[in-house]
Design a protein around this motif. Structure first.
Motif, PDB file in Angstrom:
ATOM      1  N   GLY A   4     -11.084  13.234 -22.287  1.00 26.60           N
ATOM      2  CA  GLY A   4     -11.634  13.522 -23.609  1.00 26.60           C
ATOM      3  C   GLY A   4     -13.041  14.085 -23.596  1.00 26.60           C
ATOM      4  O   GLY A   4     -13.305  15.142 -24.196  1.00 26.60           O
ATOM      5  N   PRO A   5     -14.014  13.411 -22.921  1.00 27.16           N
ATOM      6  CA  PRO A   5     -15.377  13.966 -22.906  1.00 27.16           C
ATOM      7  C   PRO A   5     -15.462  15.350 -22.269  1.00 27.16           C
ATOM      8  O   PRO A   5     -16.217  16.211 -22.741  1.00 27.16           O
ATOM      9  CB  PRO A   5     -16.150  12.928 -22.081  1.00 27.16           C
ATOM     10  CG  PRO A   5     -15.372  11.668 -22.223  1.00 27.16           C
ATOM     11  CD  PRO A   5     -13.943  12.083 -22.291  1.00 27.16           C
ATOM     12  N   LEU A   6     -14.682  15.575 -21.192  1.00 24.69           N
ATOM     13  CA  LEU A   6     -14.704  16.888 -20.547  1.00 24.69           C
ATOM     14  C   LEU A   6     -14.167  17.973 -21.476  1.00 24.69           C
ATOM     15  O   LEU A   6     -14.764  19.045 -21.619  1.00 24.69           O
ATOM     16  CB  LEU A   6     -13.878  16.846 -19.255  1.00 24.69           C
ATOM     17  CG  LEU A   6     -14.373  15.910 -18.150  1.00 24.69           C
ATOM     18  CD1 LEU A   6     -13.391  15.893 -16.988  1.00 24.69           C
ATOM     19  CD2 LEU A   6     -15.754  16.337 -17.678  1.00 24.69           C
ATOM     20  N   VAL A   7     -13.019  17.672 -22.125  1.00 17.49           N
ATOM     21  CA  VAL A   7     -12.440  18.656 -23.045  1.00 17.49           C
ATOM     22  C   VAL A   7     -13.361  18.882 -24.231  1.00 17.49           C
ATOM     23  O   VAL A   7     -13.555  20.021 -24.683  1.00 17.49           O
ATOM     24  CB  VAL A   7     -11.049  18.185 -23.513  1.00 17.49           C
ATOM     25  CG1 VAL A   7     -10.492  19.123 -24.570  1.00 17.49           C
ATOM     26  CG2 VAL A   7     -10.089  18.101 -22.334  1.00 17.49           C
ATOM     27  N   GLY A   8     -13.950  17.797 -24.753  1.00 11.92           N
ATOM     28  CA  GLY A   8     -14.869  17.936 -25.881  1.00 11.92           C
ATOM     29  C   GLY A   8     -16.065  18.808 -25.544  1.00 11.92           C
ATOM     30  O   GLY A   8     -16.469  19.674 -26.342  1.00 11.92           O
ATOM     31  N   SER A   9     -16.636  18.612 -24.355  1.00 13.47           N
ATOM     32  CA  SER A   9     -17.779  19.439 -23.961  1.00 13.47           C
ATOM     33  C   SER A   9     -17.377  20.892 -23.756  1.00 13.47           C
ATOM     34  O   SER A   9     -18.143  21.813 -24.084  1.00 13.47           O
ATOM     35  CB  SER A   9     -18.395  18.881 -22.673  1.00 13.47           C
ATOM     36  OG  SER A   9     -17.470  18.956 -21.603  1.00 13.47           O
ATOM     37  N   GLN A  10     -16.155  21.105 -23.238  1.00 17.30           N
ATOM     38  CA  GLN A  10     -15.698  22.483 -23.052  1.00 17.30           C
ATOM     39  C   GLN A  10     -15.415  23.165 -24.385  1.00 17.30           C
ATOM     40  O   GLN A  10     -15.661  24.359 -24.540  1.00 17.30           O
ATOM     41  CB  GLN A  10     -14.458  22.513 -22.161  1.00 17.30           C
ATOM     42  CG  GLN A  10     -14.728  22.128 -20.722  1.00 17.30           C
ATOM     43  CD  GLN A  10     -13.900  22.925 -19.730  1.00 17.30           C
ATOM     44  OE1 GLN A  10     -12.940  23.605 -20.080  1.00 17.30           O
ATOM     45  NE2 GLN A  10     -14.296  22.860 -18.462  1.00 17.30           N
ATOM     46  N   ILE A  11     -14.892  22.411 -25.353  1.00 15.92           N
ATOM     47  CA  ILE A  11     -14.677  22.986 -26.686  1.00 15.92           C
ATOM     48  C   ILE A  11     -16.005  23.403 -27.294  1.00 15.92           C
ATOM     49  O   ILE A  11     -16.146  24.515 -27.843  1.00 15.92           O
ATOM     50  CB  ILE A  11     -13.951  21.984 -27.599  1.00 15.92           C
ATOM     51  CG1 ILE A  11     -12.505  21.778 -27.125  1.00 15.92           C
ATOM     52  CG2 ILE A  11     -13.954  22.468 -29.051  1.00 15.92           C
ATOM     53  CD1 ILE A  11     -11.759  20.723 -27.902  1.00 15.92           C
ATOM     54  N   ALA A  12     -17.004  22.506 -27.210  1.00 13.77           N
ATOM     55  CA  ALA A  12     -18.325  22.834 -27.757  1.00 13.77           C
ATOM     56  C   ALA A  12     -18.920  24.043 -27.044  1.00 13.77           C
ATOM     57  O   ALA A  12     -19.474  24.955 -27.689  1.00 13.77           O
ATOM     58  CB  ALA A  12     -19.244  21.622 -27.639  1.00 13.77           C
ATOM     59  N   GLY A  13     -18.820  24.075 -25.712  1.00 11.48           N
ATOM     60  CA  GLY A  13     -19.354  25.208 -24.976  1.00 11.48           C
ATOM     61  C   GLY A  13     -18.627  26.500 -25.278  1.00 11.48           C
ATOM     62  O   GLY A  13     -19.244  27.571 -25.379  1.00 11.48           O
TER      63      GLY A  13
END
Length: 363
Positions: free
Chosen positions: A78-87
């Motif tokens: 979740g945190p990895l995907v969330g950071s990639q979505i934001a980026g």
């Protein structure tokens, strides 16, 4: 009951079901998701029962394990995907601008030299395409994240779905037996056979396709990360998870990855080719190994019919409609084949044509 009355009864039942789904589609997501989860896990509960576990204990073990695994995966990815979505959203304007410049500076002159299109037409067409793409993406993001309704839907999905799945999984066999007892006695065996064919089609596709999506999502994500593509985890998981729609998941992931690869690696053909190789390998695995082994060819769901059902139900009822689309498509397919068999074995089909007067005179 006459044949006409039977037809009207089933037509009225179908219309009532459709109206119910349309009226309550906004609140059905956790209930439909819970039913789908119970349906997927019922064979596991039956396995535990065959090995001496009671239904209640088997249901508790299955749901606890499922929730633990789901939360663990969510906390890890979740945190990895969330950071990639934001980026990705932050860098999207730069990617679009870079691709526009790349096409204008390199592909446009090549088309102009071939006499296919003028440079002005390239810039005009490209501007229109980029504008429409940006507008579409903004509309999608706004519809996904707008207001508290999305948050309420997510909370209800995470809280209500396990509860619904628990009770349905616990009472699944009793529920099926009770529904079976309501079947009209004269047509009980025929309805059982049709429902068995529907269940085989849905089970064969859904349970197999879930595994296919998970394997492809993992493969694409790992492959793109190894290549070094920006947002490879996000693009790979998206491509894999959307693969339940034939060709759409692979095509969407391919276009996204190629766009990012051109922006990131141009003019290095080796790295761009590596991204192409990841998706080519994934399509080979899906078409020649995963689909034949896990889904099979006997589920009776043609890809075109499946895509139509997913888009049609999705446009009518959103994500709830997409969950309902596969069982509905399987049911319609089974009923259509049953109707065709009835027609081919009927006197209406087999009756010989009447001889014309001229033929009678010749005879």
């Amino acid at each position: 009951m006459t044949l006409r009355q039977q037809v009207w009864f089933w037509v009225a039942t179908f219309i009532g079901l459709v109206l119910f789904l349309l009226v309550f589609s906004s609140i059905l997501l956790p209930f439909v998701a819970g039913m789908a989860l119970a349906y997927l896990l019922d064979p596991v509960a039956d396995f535990f029962e065959r090995h001496g576990f009671g239904r209640l204990l088997a249901t508790l073990i299955i749901l606890v394990l499922f929730v633990v695994v789901f939360i663990s995966v969510l906390l890890i990815i979740g945190p990895l995907v969330g950071s990639q979505i934001a980026g990705f959203l932050e860098e999207l304007p730069r990617i679009v601008t870079g691709l526009e410049a790349l096409i204008t500076d390199h592909i446009g002159p090549w088309l102009h030299d071939k006499g296919l299109i003028s440079q002005a037409q390239v810039q005009s067409s490209l501007g229109d395409i980029m504008g429409k793409a940006a507008s579409w993406l903004a509309t999608v993001l706004q519809s996904v994240w707008s207001g508290g309704q999305a948050l309420l839907s997510i909370i209800s999905l995470l809280v209500v779905t396990p509860v619904v799945a628990f009770y349905l999984l616990l009472d699944w066999d009793d529920m099926i037996a009770r529904i079976d007892s309501w079947l009209p006695r004269a047509h009980q065996q025929t309805i059982r056979e049709l429902c068995g064919q529907m269940d085989a089609a849905v089970a064969g596709f859904v349970r197999g396709q879930v595994l296919v999506c998970l394997i492809l999502g993992t493969f694409y994500a790992v492959g793109l990360l190894l290549v070094g593509l920006k947002f490879g985890l996000l693009i790979g998981l998206t491509a894999g998870l959307v693969s339940f729609i034939p060709y759409v998941g692979a095509l969407a992931g391919f276009l996204m990855s190629i766009g990012v690869a051109l922006f990131q690696f141009w003019p290095d053909p080796l790295m761009i080719g590596a991204v192409l190789l990841v998706f080519a390998t994934g399509q080979f695995l899906e078409g020649n190994i995963l689909q034949p082994k896990l889904v099979g060819h006997s589920v009776g769901l043609h890809p075109v019919w499946l895509m139509f059902a997913l888009f049609a139900f999705g446009s009518l009822m959103g994500f709830v409609g997409m969950l309902i689309a596969i069982p509905a498509a399987a049911a319609v397919g089974v009923l259509a084949r049953f109707g065709l068999r009835q027609y081919l074995s009927s006197p209406f089909y087999a009756a010989a044509p009447k001889a014309t007067n001229k033929l009678e005179e010749l005879e």
